[in-house]
Design a protein around this motif. Structure first.
Motif, PDB file in Angstrom:
ATOM      1  N   UNK A 197      13.078  -3.730  -7.903  1.00 28.83           N
ATOM      2  CA  UNK A 197      12.768  -3.298  -9.271  1.00 28.83           C
ATOM      3  C   UNK A 197      12.951  -1.797  -9.454  1.00 28.83           C
ATOM      4  N   UNK A 198      13.197  -1.106  -8.344  1.00 29.71           N
ATOM      5  CA  UNK A 198      13.428   0.346  -8.359  1.00 29.71           C
ATOM      6  C   UNK A 198      12.257   1.128  -8.954  1.00 29.71           C
ATOM      7  N   UNK A 199      11.032   0.665  -8.700  1.00 30.03           N
ATOM      8  CA  UNK A 199       9.865   1.374  -9.218  1.00 30.03           C
ATOM      9  C   UNK A 199       9.408   2.496  -8.293  1.00 30.03           C
ATOM     10  N   UNK A 200       9.898   2.477  -7.055  1.00 32.29           N
ATOM     11  CA  UNK A 200       9.538   3.535  -6.120  1.00 32.29           C
ATOM     12  C   UNK A 200       8.239   3.246  -5.387  1.00 32.29           C
ATOM     13  N   UNK A 201       8.045   3.974  -4.287  1.00 30.74           N
ATOM     14  CA  UNK A 201       6.886   3.718  -3.431  1.00 30.74           C
ATOM     15  C   UNK A 201       5.578   4.196  -4.051  1.00 30.74           C
ATOM     16  N   UNK A 202       5.615   5.324  -4.745  1.00 29.46           N
ATOM     17  CA  UNK A 202       4.380   5.860  -5.331  1.00 29.46           C
ATOM     18  C   UNK A 202       3.835   4.925  -6.406  1.00 29.46           C
ATOM     19  N   UNK A 203       4.699   4.547  -7.351  1.00 24.64           N
ATOM     20  CA  UNK A 203       4.253   3.660  -8.427  1.00 24.64           C
ATOM     21  C   UNK A 203       3.897   2.283  -7.874  1.00 24.64           C
ATOM     22  N   UNK A 204       4.685   1.811  -6.911  1.00 20.60           N
ATOM     23  CA  UNK A 204       4.378   0.526  -6.294  1.00 20.60           C
ATOM     24  C   UNK A 204       3.009   0.539  -5.631  1.00 20.60           C
ATOM     25  N   UNK A 205       2.691   1.652  -4.970  1.00 17.89           N
ATOM     26  CA  UNK A 205       1.385   1.774  -4.322  1.00 17.89           C
ATOM     27  C   UNK A 205       0.263   1.773  -5.351  1.00 17.89           C
ATOM     28  N   UNK A 250      -2.405  -1.094  -5.264  1.00 22.58           N
ATOM     29  CA  UNK A 250      -3.766  -0.641  -4.975  1.00 22.58           C
ATOM     30  C   UNK A 250      -4.712  -1.095  -6.088  1.00 22.58           C
ATOM     31  N   UNK A 251      -4.226  -1.051  -7.316  1.00 24.39           N
ATOM     32  CA  UNK A 251      -5.044  -1.518  -8.443  1.00 24.39           C
ATOM     33  C   UNK A 251      -5.338  -3.012  -8.315  1.00 24.39           C
ATOM     34  N   UNK A 252      -4.310  -3.768  -7.926  1.00 25.36           N
ATOM     35  CA  UNK A 252      -4.498  -5.213  -7.745  1.00 25.36           C
ATOM     36  C   UNK A 252      -5.461  -5.476  -6.592  1.00 25.36           C
ATOM     37  N   UNK A 253      -5.317  -4.714  -5.519  1.00 26.54           N
ATOM     38  CA  UNK A 253      -6.192  -4.884  -4.360  1.00 26.54           C
ATOM     39  C   UNK A 253      -7.648  -4.597  -4.726  1.00 26.54           C
ATOM     40  N   UNK A 254      -7.873  -3.513  -5.441  1.00 28.08           N
ATOM     41  CA  UNK A 254      -9.243  -3.167  -5.847  1.00 28.08           C
ATOM     42  C   UNK A 254      -9.826  -4.260  -6.739  1.00 28.08           C
ATOM     43  N   UNK A 255      -9.011  -4.759  -7.665  1.00 30.55           N
ATOM     44  CA  UNK A 255      -9.477  -5.836  -8.548  1.00 30.55           C
ATOM     45  C   UNK A 255      -9.802  -7.095  -7.742  1.00 30.55           C
ATOM     46  N   UNK A 315       2.175  -2.423   2.632  1.00 33.14           N
ATOM     47  CA  UNK A 315       3.626  -2.225   2.699  1.00 33.14           C
ATOM     48  C   UNK A 315       4.051  -0.971   1.945  1.00 33.14           C
ATOM     49  N   UNK A 316       3.637  -0.876   0.696  1.00 32.93           N
ATOM     50  CA  UNK A 316       4.088   0.251  -0.134  1.00 32.93           C
ATOM     51  C   UNK A 316       3.463   1.568   0.316  1.00 32.93           C
ATOM     52  N   UNK A 317       2.213   1.517   0.782  1.00 28.74           N
ATOM     53  CA  UNK A 317       1.545   2.740   1.221  1.00 28.74           C
ATOM     54  C   UNK A 317       2.192   3.296   2.483  1.00 28.74           C
ATOM     55  N   UNK A 318       2.521   2.411   3.426  1.00 26.48           N
ATOM     56  CA  UNK A 318       3.182   2.862   4.656  1.00 26.48           C
ATOM     57  C   UNK A 318       4.565   3.427   4.349  1.00 26.48           C
ATOM     58  N   UNK A 319       5.306   2.757   3.468  1.00 28.35           N
ATOM     59  CA  UNK A 319       6.635   3.249   3.094  1.00 28.35           C
ATOM     60  C   UNK A 319       6.543   4.580   2.349  1.00 28.35           C
ATOM     61  N   UNK A 320       5.528   4.712   1.500  1.00 24.25           N
ATOM     62  CA  UNK A 320       5.338   5.966   0.764  1.00 24.25           C
ATOM     63  C   UNK A 320       5.056   7.118   1.729  1.00 24.25           C
ATOM     64  N   UNK A 321       4.193   6.862   2.712  1.00 21.35           N
ATOM     65  CA  UNK A 321       3.853   7.908   3.679  1.00 21.35           C
ATOM     66  C   UNK A 321       5.069   8.314   4.504  1.00 21.35           C
ATOM     67  N   UNK A 322       5.881   7.330   4.885  1.00 21.22           N
ATOM     68  CA  UNK A 322       7.040   7.628   5.731  1.00 21.22           C
ATOM     69  C   UNK A 322       8.194   8.234   4.947  1.00 21.22           C
ATOM     70  N   UNK A 323       8.580   7.580   3.864  1.00 20.19           N
ATOM     71  CA  UNK A 323       9.819   7.960   3.185  1.00 20.19           C
ATOM     72  C   UNK A 323       9.630   8.986   2.081  1.00 20.19           C
ATOM     73  N   UNK A 324       8.464   9.002   1.469  1.00 22.84           N
ATOM     74  CA  UNK A 324       8.231   9.967   0.393  1.00 22.84           C
ATOM     75  C   UNK A 324       7.523  11.223   0.891  1.00 22.84           C
ATOM     76  N   UNK A 325       6.534  11.042   1.753  1.00 22.78           N
ATOM     77  CA  UNK A 325       5.786  12.191   2.263  1.00 22.78           C
ATOM     78  C   UNK A 325       6.368  12.736   3.559  1.00 22.78           C
ATOM     79  N   UNK A 326       7.214  11.942   4.220  1.00 20.86           N
ATOM     80  CA  UNK A 326       7.844  12.399   5.453  1.00 20.86           C
ATOM     81  C   UNK A 326       6.924  12.422   6.659  1.00 20.86           C
TER      82      UNK A 326
END
Length: 263
Positions: A52-60, A64-69, A97-108
């Motif tokens: 969907x090309x939403x990116x790791x940050x938005x996906x997280x 995360x919102x769904x998980x909290x709910x 999944x999205x949090x790990x990818x965000x930490x690796x690929x977006x935050x480095x």
């Protein structure tokens, strides 16, 4: 003068305590659904962030919102509900999944660095949980505070597992098949220790819980990653839908009951 509790009263008190536990007894069926859920978490997370090309940050943020709910639904439930429980587990795998990818690929941070950080957070959470409540057994998750620790531990373990799976398959160069063998062997080792040693069942449960996540992660990647990268390049949407269908069928028909003994 204190009164002696009769066997009937004792059994009634035990049943009341069991009714407060809203997590399932660990069985073979539990582990089958858990691995399927972790695999779906990988394909579902990738579908949102990549397809969907939403990116790791938005996906997280979304997951995360769904998980909290889902966790709020779980904690507010008056009794054990298999569908609510597994909904929360699936939500934890997708956000992992999205949090790990965000930490690796977006935050480095890198998968290895992220795994080390998450392992530390996981251990700290378990220590605080134990020091606060005196017990980290699954059957003791029968009050809001224990549930909070339980689901925080779940989230850290799912994210840690994702980072471990990606590091083993990609950074370590073992590929998806090789990595799946490694984590399968790890689970077999845990099973052997469960059967033939006196090691804490609670410790073995959490080790197995962590190991099922990278297994699901590499299997999920194998299903949807390009052929050039060693995958089957299946549709992420189709793979996720099929996995969800199988999970729903298993949750509907496999006997499940609240945990009532040590794991």
């Amino acid at each position: 003068m204190s009164r002696v509790i009769t066997p009937a009263e004792y059994n009634m008190m035990k049943e009341i305590n069991i009714s407060l536990v809203k997590v399932p007894q660990v069985t073979i069926g539990f582990w089958v659904i858990k691995i399927l859920a972790t695999t779906m978490g990988e394909t579902g997370g990738d579908a949102v962030t990549m397809s969907m090309s939403l990116g790791y940050a938005l996906g997280t943020v979304i997951f995360m919102s769904i998980f909290i709910a889902a966790v709020m639904m779980q904690t507010k439930a008056l009794k054990f509900s298999p569908f609510i429980y597994w909904f929360a587990i699936i939500a934890s795998t997708t956000v992992g999944t999205t949090l790990a990818d965000f930490a690796d690929r977006s935050l480095g941070v890198g998968y290895l660095g992220g795994a080390a950080l998450l392992a530390t957070l996981l251990i700290i959470t378990l220590i605080i949980w134990y020091r606060t409540l005196g017990n980290i057994e699954v059957a003791s998750v029968d009050n809001p505070k224990a549930e909070s620790f339980y689901w925080l531990t779940i989230m850290f373990s799912q994210t840690l597992g994702t980072a471990l799976g990606d590091w083993t398959a990609d950074s370590a160069g073992l590929g998806y098949i090789g990595a799946s063998y490694i984590f399968s062997l790890g689970l077999c080792a845990v099973l052997a220790l469960y059967l033939f040693s006196q090691i804490s069942r609670t410790l073995l449960f959490w080790v197995a819980f962590v190991l099922t996540r990278p297994l699901g992660a590499v299997v999920g990647d194998f299903l949807d990653k390009p052929v050039a990268q060693g995958g089957l390049e299946l549709s992420r949407y189709s793979a996720t839908a099929v996995l969800l269908f199988v999970i729903v069928i298993l949750v509907m028909f496999l006997p499940q009951r609240p945990a009532k003994k040590l794991h």
